[in-house]
Write an enzyme that holds these catalytic residues in place. Structure first.
Site, PDB file in Angstrom:
ATOM      1  CG  ASP A 146      -1.808   1.220   1.269  1.00  0.00           C
ATOM      2  OD1 ASP A 146      -2.891   1.131   0.674  1.00  0.00           O
ATOM      3  OD2 ASP A 146      -1.423   2.265   1.846  1.00  0.00           O
TER       4      ASP A 146
ATOM      5  CE1 TYR B 135       0.839   7.835   2.277  1.00  0.00           C
ATOM      6  CE2 TYR B 135       1.235   5.535   1.750  1.00  0.00           C
ATOM      7  CZ  TYR B 135       0.440   6.519   2.288  1.00  0.00           C
ATOM      8  OH  TYR B 135      -0.764   6.174   2.851  1.00  0.00           O
TER       9      TYR B 135
ATOM     10  CE  LYS C 182      -3.606   4.763   0.361  1.00  0.00           C
ATOM     11  NZ  LYS C 182      -2.205   4.597   0.762  1.00  0.00           N
TER      12      LYS C 182
ATOM     13  CG  HIS D 170      -4.418   9.889   0.052  1.00  0.00           C
ATOM     14  ND1 HIS D 170      -3.092   9.740  -0.275  1.00  0.00           N
ATOM     15  CD2 HIS D 170      -4.515   9.533   1.354  1.00  0.00           C
ATOM     16  CE1 HIS D 170      -2.427   9.314   0.790  1.00  0.00           C
ATOM     17  NE2 HIS D 170      -3.259   9.175   1.785  1.00  0.00           N
TER      18      HIS D 170
HETATM   19  P1  NDP Z   1       0.763   1.624  11.848  1.00  0.00           P
HETATM   20  O1  NDP Z   1      -0.356   1.609  12.802  1.00  0.00           O
HETATM   21  O2  NDP Z   1       0.922   0.536  10.870  1.00  0.00           O
HETATM   22  O3  NDP Z   1       2.089   1.758  12.736  1.00  0.00           O
HETATM   23  C1  NDP Z   1       3.362   1.900  12.194  1.00  0.00           C
HETATM   24  C2  NDP Z   1       4.314   2.208  13.339  1.00  0.00           C
HETATM   25  O4  NDP Z   1       4.394   1.110  14.257  1.00  0.00           O
HETATM   26  C3  NDP Z   1       5.714   2.463  12.856  1.00  0.00           C
HETATM   27  O5  NDP Z   1       6.264   3.464  13.670  1.00  0.00           O
HETATM   28  C4  NDP Z   1       6.430   1.126  13.085  1.00  0.00           C
HETATM   29  O6  NDP Z   1       7.802   1.399  13.329  1.00  0.00           O
HETATM   30  C5  NDP Z   1       5.725   0.605  14.310  1.00  0.00           C
HETATM   31  N1  NDP Z   1       5.608  -0.876  14.347  1.00  0.00           N
HETATM   32  C6  NDP Z   1       5.218  -1.695  13.353  1.00  0.00           C
HETATM   33  N2  NDP Z   1       5.188  -2.987  13.767  1.00  0.00           N
HETATM   34  C7  NDP Z   1       5.564  -2.980  15.056  1.00  0.00           C
HETATM   35  C8  NDP Z   1       5.731  -4.006  16.033  1.00  0.00           C
HETATM   36  N3  NDP Z   1       5.507  -5.288  15.740  1.00  0.00           N
HETATM   37  N4  NDP Z   1       6.135  -3.638  17.273  1.00  0.00           N
HETATM   38  C9  NDP Z   1       6.373  -2.341  17.581  1.00  0.00           C
HETATM   39  N5  NDP Z   1       6.230  -1.323  16.701  1.00  0.00           N
HETATM   40  C10 NDP Z   1       5.823  -1.636  15.442  1.00  0.00           C
HETATM   41  O7  NDP Z   1       0.732   3.063  11.130  1.00  0.00           O
HETATM   42  P2  NDP Z   1       0.697   3.656   9.673  1.00  0.00           P
HETATM   43  O8  NDP Z   1       0.203   5.039   9.843  1.00  0.00           O
HETATM   44  O9  NDP Z   1       1.961   3.470   8.967  1.00  0.00           O
HETATM   45  O10 NDP Z   1      -0.462   2.832   8.905  1.00  0.00           O
HETATM   46  C11 NDP Z   1      -0.232   1.684   8.125  1.00  0.00           C
HETATM   47  C12 NDP Z   1      -0.340   1.990   6.640  1.00  0.00           C
HETATM   48  O11 NDP Z   1      -1.625   2.495   6.326  1.00  0.00           O
HETATM   49  C13 NDP Z   1       0.588   3.108   6.153  1.00  0.00           C
HETATM   50  O12 NDP Z   1       1.932   2.711   6.053  1.00  0.00           O
HETATM   51  C14 NDP Z   1      -0.058   3.470   4.840  1.00  0.00           C
HETATM   52  O13 NDP Z   1       0.263   2.524   3.844  1.00  0.00           O
HETATM   53  C15 NDP Z   1      -1.533   3.397   5.220  1.00  0.00           C
HETATM   54  N6  NDP Z   1      -2.051   4.729   5.633  1.00  0.00           N
HETATM   55  C16 NDP Z   1      -3.025   5.318   4.849  1.00  0.00           C
HETATM   56  C17 NDP Z   1      -3.537   6.538   5.168  1.00  0.00           C
HETATM   57  C18 NDP Z   1      -4.600   7.121   4.328  1.00  0.00           C
HETATM   58  O14 NDP Z   1      -4.880   8.318   4.475  1.00  0.00           O
HETATM   59  N7  NDP Z   1      -5.210   6.388   3.448  1.00  0.00           N
HETATM   60  C19 NDP Z   1      -3.049   7.313   6.328  1.00  0.00           C
HETATM   61  C20 NDP Z   1      -2.040   6.617   7.097  1.00  0.00           C
HETATM   62  C21 NDP Z   1      -1.597   5.375   6.750  1.00  0.00           C
HETATM   63  P3  NDP Z   1       8.996   0.759  12.412  1.00  0.00           P
HETATM   64  O15 NDP Z   1       8.711   1.058  10.992  1.00  0.00           O
HETATM   65  O16 NDP Z   1      10.207   1.442  12.959  1.00  0.00           O
HETATM   66  O17 NDP Z   1       8.965  -0.722  12.723  1.00  0.00           O
END
Ligand code: NDP
Length: 284
Positions: free
Chosen positions: A51, A56, A81, A114
């Site tokens: 995704d 991004y 998006k 988006h």
């Molecule tokens: P998430 O809820 O997926 O959290 C991501 C965070 O959690 C990062 O800081 C990551 O750090 C950390 N993390 C991941 N796995 C673990 C674990 N097992 N233990 C501890 N920490 C963990 O947040 P996102 O906002 O990134 O949402 C996911 C996806 O959704 C996005 O990447 C994007 O593709 C999509 N999205 C879409 C939006 C929209 O408007 N349509 C808005 C926001 C997101 P690290 O990378 O350092 O592991």
């Protein structure tokens, strides 16, 4: 309801196209090595959905990762998006071409609006219908929409949205919206399923992690699927990418699903779908 099997499990859209219910998010993942390595780590762990978004600024890295992967393009499901600056019929078509070029692909599996920019939402959807009908996207959908956005669109669309990708985690359940989407046969997909890490030290989630001998992230992601919600956790760390996918060897009891539901506070990490323009203006 979604049938949960293993990581290769899929949900079917109203147009019969299937999407893996589990995948990798790459928001805030840097273009270049970081995004390439995290996608390769995900593919090694049998993820098949990626995704991204033009916003991004990592579509070229996503494209490079796909090109150098040892998985066929046809086995992958790629979502991107259109950003709020590219809304309207012509601008959306141009933005789509750019994304396709950046991704170095000849089709995209899922294209999403988006955010629903009020005055340009319908015109943008018309461009989506055009892209869908010409076959360059296999499915089209929305992000960051509420029921009223979908009802607005419903009065005018030829092709209905197949997916709604919204912020979703135990602090923001929006059960009525989930039910509405299920009635309309629109698949719901969670963004920020881990609430960007903020729920990983929640007491209830920690207790359940102990009880089921899983990690807090695995409890949250399994809860998504048992709620019938597809999910796309983001990580750039190979170990976490592997760990997040190990959610197919246990099942939360319906009582525990309800306990997690009760954490709902209508609390968001991102903007509200009715006033996001303010939010992004202030960010610039
Ligand atoms: P998430 O809820 O997926 O959290 C991501 C965070 O959690 C990062 O800081 C990551 O750090 C950390 N993390 C991941 N796995 C673990 C674990 N097992 N233990 C501890 N920490 C963990 O947040 P996102 O906002 O990134 O949402 C996911 C996806 O959704 C996005 O990447 C994007 O593709 C999509 N999205 C879409 C939006 C929209 O408007 N349509 C808005 C926001 C997101 P690290 O990378 O350092 O592991």
């Amino acid at each position: 309801m979604m049938k949960i099997t293993d990581i290769s499990g899929k949900v079917k859209f109203s147009n019969q196209i299937e999407m893996p219910y589990f995948g990798l998010g790459v928001y805030k993942t840097e273009n270049g090595d970081e995004v390439i390595n995290s996608i390769h780590a995900a593919l090694d762990n049998d993820y098949r959905l990626i995704d991204t978004a033009s916003y991004y600024k990592n579509e070229t890295g996503v494209g490079e990762a796909i090109k150098t992967a040892n998985v066929n393009r046809s086995e992958l499901f790629v979502t991107t998006k259109v950003w709020i600056d590219d809304m309207g019929f012509d601008a959306t078509l141009r933005a789509f071409d750019k994304s396709l070029k950046n991704l170095n692909l000849d089709y995209i599996d899922m294209y999403l609006i988006h955010w629903p920019v009020p005055d340009l939402f319908l015109e943008t959807w018309r461009a989506f219908e055009y892209l869908y009908q010409s076959g360059v996207v296999k499915a089209i959908g929305l992000s960051n929409c509420l029921q009223h956005h979908i009802e607005d669109l419903e009065k005018n669309f030829e092709v209905k949205p197949m997916l709604l990708q919204n912020e979703f985690h135990p602090r923001l359940v929006q059960q009525n919206l989930l039910d509405f989407c299920q009635e309309k046969d629109i698949v719901y997909q969670a963004w920020s399923p881990l609430m960007r890490g903020r729920l990983l030290d929640n007491e209830l989630i920690l207790n359940l992690a102990d009880q089921y001998k899983k990690s807090p992230a695995q409890i949250l992601l399994r809860w998504d699927l048992q709620k019938g919600v597809a999910t796309i956790p983001k990580s750039v760390k190979a170990e976490r990418i592997a760990d997040n996918a190990l959610i197919f060897d246990f099942e939360l009891s319906s009582e525990d699903v309800k306990k997690i539901d009760s954490l709902d506070r209508e609390e968001r990490t991102g903007a509200h779908p009715d006033n996001f323009l303010e939010h992004f203006k202030n960010k610039k």
